[in-house]
Design a protein around this motif. Structure first.
Motif, PDB file in Angstrom:
ATOM      1  N   ALA A  33       0.832  -1.203   0.000  1.00  0.00           N
ATOM      2  CA  ALA A  33       0.000   0.000   0.000  1.00  0.00           C
ATOM      3  C   ALA A  33       0.867   1.254   0.000  1.00  0.00           C
ATOM      4  N   THR A  34       0.826   2.007  -1.104  1.00  0.00           N
ATOM      5  CA  THR A  34       1.665   3.197  -1.266  1.00  0.00           C
ATOM      6  C   THR A  34       0.818   4.444  -1.426  1.00  0.00           C
ATOM      7  N   MET A  35       1.091   5.463  -0.615  1.00  0.00           N
ATOM      8  CA  MET A  35       0.423   6.744  -0.786  1.00  0.00           C
ATOM      9  C   MET A  35       1.112   7.501  -1.924  1.00  0.00           C
ATOM     10  N   VAL A  36       0.325   7.920  -2.913  1.00  0.00           N
ATOM     11  CA  VAL A  36       0.854   8.582  -4.107  1.00  0.00           C
ATOM     12  C   VAL A  36       0.265   9.992  -4.212  1.00  0.00           C
ATOM     13  N   PRO A  37       1.116  11.008  -4.490  1.00  0.00           N
ATOM     14  CA  PRO A  37       0.599  12.382  -4.570  1.00  0.00           C
ATOM     15  C   PRO A  37      -0.343  12.568  -5.752  1.00  0.00           C
ATOM     16  N   ALA A  38      -1.358  13.393  -5.549  1.00  0.00           N
ATOM     17  CA  ALA A  38      -2.312  13.703  -6.603  1.00  0.00           C
ATOM     18  C   ALA A  38      -2.589  15.202  -6.586  1.00  0.00           C
ATOM     19  N   LYS A  39      -3.533  15.638  -7.415  1.00  0.00           N
ATOM     20  CA  LYS A  39      -3.810  17.062  -7.570  1.00  0.00           C
ATOM     21  C   LYS A  39      -4.180  17.729  -6.253  1.00  0.00           C
ATOM     22  N   ASN A  40      -5.116  17.147  -5.539  1.00  0.00           N
ATOM     23  CA  ASN A  40      -5.592  17.810  -4.326  1.00  0.00           C
ATOM     24  C   ASN A  40      -5.538  16.926  -3.083  1.00  0.00           C
ATOM     25  N   LYS A  41      -4.977  15.703  -3.226  1.00  0.00           N
ATOM     26  CA  LYS A  41      -4.850  14.801  -2.094  1.00  0.00           C
ATOM     27  C   LYS A  41      -3.989  13.619  -2.520  1.00  0.00           C
ATOM     28  N   ALA A  42      -3.463  12.918  -1.564  1.00  0.00           N
ATOM     29  CA  ALA A  42      -2.746  11.677  -1.891  1.00  0.00           C
ATOM     30  C   ALA A  42      -3.762  10.543  -1.975  1.00  0.00           C
ATOM     31  N   TYR A  43      -3.495   9.576  -2.843  1.00  0.00           N
ATOM     32  CA  TYR A  43      -4.346   8.407  -2.908  1.00  0.00           C
ATOM     33  C   TYR A  43      -3.522   7.167  -2.606  1.00  0.00           C
ATOM     34  N   GLY A  59     -15.763   2.244  -9.833  1.00  0.00           N
ATOM     35  CA  GLY A  59     -15.522   1.747 -11.187  1.00  0.00           C
ATOM     36  C   GLY A  59     -14.056   1.746 -11.577  1.00  0.00           C
ATOM     37  N   ASN A  60     -13.805   1.657 -12.875  1.00  0.00           N
ATOM     38  CA  ASN A  60     -12.440   1.659 -13.397  1.00  0.00           C
ATOM     39  C   ASN A  60     -11.856   3.065 -13.403  1.00  0.00           C
ATOM     40  N   ILE A  61     -10.522   3.120 -13.369  1.00  0.00           N
ATOM     41  CA  ILE A  61      -9.831   4.396 -13.505  1.00  0.00           C
ATOM     42  C   ILE A  61      -8.608   4.186 -14.383  1.00  0.00           C
ATOM     43  N   GLU A  62      -8.381   5.113 -15.313  1.00  0.00           N
ATOM     44  CA  GLU A  62      -7.206   5.054 -16.167  1.00  0.00           C
ATOM     45  C   GLU A  62      -6.038   5.743 -15.471  1.00  0.00           C
ATOM     46  N   ALA A  63      -4.823   5.365 -15.842  1.00  0.00           N
ATOM     47  CA  ALA A  63      -3.628   5.921 -15.196  1.00  0.00           C
ATOM     48  C   ALA A  63      -3.570   7.443 -15.324  1.00  0.00           C
ATOM     49  N   LYS A  64      -4.063   7.966 -16.456  1.00  0.00           N
ATOM     50  CA  LYS A  64      -4.000   9.426 -16.664  1.00  0.00           C
ATOM     51  C   LYS A  64      -4.879  10.186 -15.680  1.00  0.00           C
ATOM     52  N   GLU A  65      -5.873   9.508 -15.088  1.00  0.00           N
ATOM     53  CA  GLU A  65      -6.755  10.152 -14.113  1.00  0.00           C
ATOM     54  C   GLU A  65      -6.239  10.045 -12.686  1.00  0.00           C
ATOM     55  N   ALA A  66      -5.261   9.169 -12.469  1.00  0.00           N
ATOM     56  CA  ALA A  66      -4.830   8.864 -11.099  1.00  0.00           C
ATOM     57  C   ALA A  66      -4.337  10.095 -10.349  1.00  0.00           C
ATOM     58  N   MET A  67      -3.445  10.869 -10.986  1.00  0.00           N
ATOM     59  CA  MET A  67      -2.846  12.007 -10.288  1.00  0.00           C
ATOM     60  C   MET A  67      -3.756  13.216 -10.208  1.00  0.00           C
ATOM     61  N   LEU A  68      -4.960  13.099 -10.758  1.00  0.00           N
ATOM     62  CA  LEU A  68      -5.936  14.178 -10.626  1.00  0.00           C
ATOM     63  C   LEU A  68      -6.750  14.041  -9.342  1.00  0.00           C
ATOM     64  N   GLY A  69      -6.474  12.974  -8.568  1.00  0.00           N
ATOM     65  CA  GLY A  69      -7.163  12.796  -7.287  1.00  0.00           C
ATOM     66  C   GLY A  69      -8.596  12.385  -7.440  1.00  0.00           C
ATOM     67  N   GLU A  70      -8.891  11.551  -8.453  1.00  0.00           N
ATOM     68  CA  GLU A  70     -10.266  11.152  -8.733  1.00  0.00           C
ATOM     69  C   GLU A  70     -10.829  10.141  -7.733  1.00  0.00           C
ATOM     70  N   CYS A  71      -9.950   9.485  -6.946  1.00  0.00           N
ATOM     71  CA  CYS A  71     -10.438   8.522  -5.954  1.00  0.00           C
ATOM     72  C   CYS A  71      -9.449   8.437  -4.797  1.00  0.00           C
ATOM     73  N   ASP A  72      -9.825   7.712  -3.760  1.00  0.00           N
ATOM     74  CA  ASP A  72      -8.964   7.572  -2.579  1.00  0.00           C
ATOM     75  C   ASP A  72      -8.089   6.331  -2.622  1.00  0.00           C
ATOM     76  N   VAL A  73      -8.590   5.259  -3.245  1.00  0.00           N
ATOM     77  CA  VAL A  73      -7.875   3.984  -3.293  1.00  0.00           C
ATOM     78  C   VAL A  73      -7.908   3.446  -4.718  1.00  0.00           C
ATOM     79  N   ILE A  74      -6.746   3.045  -5.236  1.00  0.00           N
ATOM     80  CA  ILE A  74      -6.679   2.394  -6.547  1.00  0.00           C
ATOM     81  C   ILE A  74      -6.105   0.994  -6.351  1.00  0.00           C
ATOM     82  N   VAL A  75      -6.803   0.000  -6.897  1.00  0.00           N
ATOM     83  CA  VAL A  75      -6.378  -1.392  -6.800  1.00  0.00           C
ATOM     84  C   VAL A  75      -5.773  -1.816  -8.139  1.00  0.00           C
ATOM     85  N   ALA A  76      -4.608  -2.480  -8.076  1.00  0.00           N
ATOM     86  CA  ALA A  76      -3.947  -2.938  -9.296  1.00  0.00           C
ATOM     87  C   ALA A  76      -3.258  -4.268  -9.028  1.00  0.00           C
ATOM     88  N   ASP A  77      -3.005  -5.028 -10.111  1.00  0.00           N
ATOM     89  CA  ASP A  77      -2.165  -6.201  -9.926  1.00  0.00           C
ATOM     90  C   ASP A  77      -0.721  -5.722  -9.778  1.00  0.00           C
TER      91      ASP A  77
END
Length: 340
Positions: free
Chosen positions: A126-136, A210-228
């Motif tokens: 579990a890694t906190m990653v910086p985004a536009k308005n919050k870390a996810y 739902g799904n999220i594309e990598a280009k949306e990740a750093m815009l802070g669109e969600c709190d948690v992203i799950v990936a393999d």
């Protein structure tokens, strides 16, 4: 509080680890147990005028290298800093363990020595990653681990618990990393995981968006992203590389002329905040969720700042009660893991 630190882990050990450990003692008032080659650690401290106040040293004669096969290394290198440190954690000698060493060895060692919580097959990174308005929170299973939908669904529940307890966000939104937003996108793993997460959301276990594309990740669109593990690792390294590129290009632009240098002076505070947001060392490390005691993986190339922040993160995880919270939500995960 007492944190166990692997003095031999990472590209810059033991110097950067020692500097970061000493800084953590001074800044946070924490007590540390440093595991590693005691003679080398003491010599490095003496040569660089680093105080060892607040740091108890435990000698080890072996080091697990990045090139070592993780499971074999854990079995054969019993006196390595990772194995000794994890055993100290298991025995209750410390409240958490921090290492910048081999991710694979730490993942395997934590699972076999400290053990996962009952009902959890594999821990999540579990890694906190910086985004536009919050870390996810980016969750994956490690690059060399084969993922299944049930595993990723369990990670989503653990990640939701983590963001709620550690970050203080109520009903955190959870998304699945994919190559498109539509439900039908992705390979079999992504499509089946989507259905598991959708079911968990409908059951009230998750706030699945739902799904999220990598280009949306750093815009802070969600709190948690799950990936393999494979795609999550590529995604994380790509973000780190993008941050470095932006910093380099911004510096070149601002030092181009007298006018831009003046602009840089006027923007000094904001530029410092921007650089800090993109610096992986500011994150500290990656918590292993699902382990029965706190384990934090610091970045392999962590500087002293990264090590100090990894110790801080370990302290936060230990204080948060996240492990108890995950244990209390095991039943929710079992719904997704019934096929295991």
């Amino acid at each position: 509080m007492k944190i166990i630190v692997d003095m031999m882990g990472g590209d810059n050990a033991p110097l950067a680890v020692l500097e970061g450990a000493a800084a953590a003692v001074k800044e946070y008032g924490v007590q540390l147990i440093g595991v590693g080659d005691e003679a080398l650690v003491r010599k490095t401290a003496a040569d660089n005028n680093i105080p060892l106040d607040g740091i108890e040293l435990v000698n080890c004669t072996e080091v697990i290298e990045m090139c070592d096969e993780p499971a074999r290394a854990i079995r054969t290198k019993k006196d390595s800093s990772i194995v000794v440190g994890l055993n100290l954690l298991k025995e209750g000698r410390g409240d958490a363990f921090v290492s910048a060493g081999s991710t694979g060895a730490l993942h395997v060692g934590a699972s076999l020595i400290v053990r996962t919580l009952r009902g959890i097959k594999r821990p999540a990174l579990a890694t906190m990653v910086p985004a536009k308005n919050k870390a996810y929170l980016l969750l994956d299973c490690g690059a060399n681990v084969e993922c299944r939908p049930e595993m990723l669904a369990a990670f989503a529940v653990m990640g939701s618990c983590y963001v709620n307890k550690v970050e203080g966000r109520t009903s955190p939104s959870v998304a699945l990393a994919n190559n498109g937003a539509e439900e039908s996108k992705g390979d079999t793993l992504r499509r089946e995981t989507y259905q598991k997460l959708k079911e968990a959301g409908e059951a009230g276990h998750l706030n699945f968006t739902g799904n999220i594309e990598a280009k949306e990740a750093m815009l802070g669109e969600c709190d948690v992203i799950v990936a393999d593990g494979y795609s999550g690792n590529i995604m994380l390294k790509s973000i780190e590389g993008t941050g470095k590129l932006l910093s380099i290009k911004l510096k070149e632009m601002l030092l181009h002329s007298t006018g831009t240098k003046l602009a840089a002076l006027l923007l000094k505070g904001q530029l410092g905040d921007f650089k800090k947001m993109l610096d992986a060392n500011e994150v500290g490390g990656t918590a292993l969720l699902g382990i029965s005691k706190p384990v934090v993986k610091a970045h392999g190339s962590a500087s002293e700042v990264g090590i100090c922040n990894a110790v801080r993160q370990a302290m936060e995880v230990a204080r948060s009660g996240i492990i108890d919270d995950i244990a209390q939500n095991i039943d929710k995960m079992r719904i997704e893991q019934k096929a295991e």
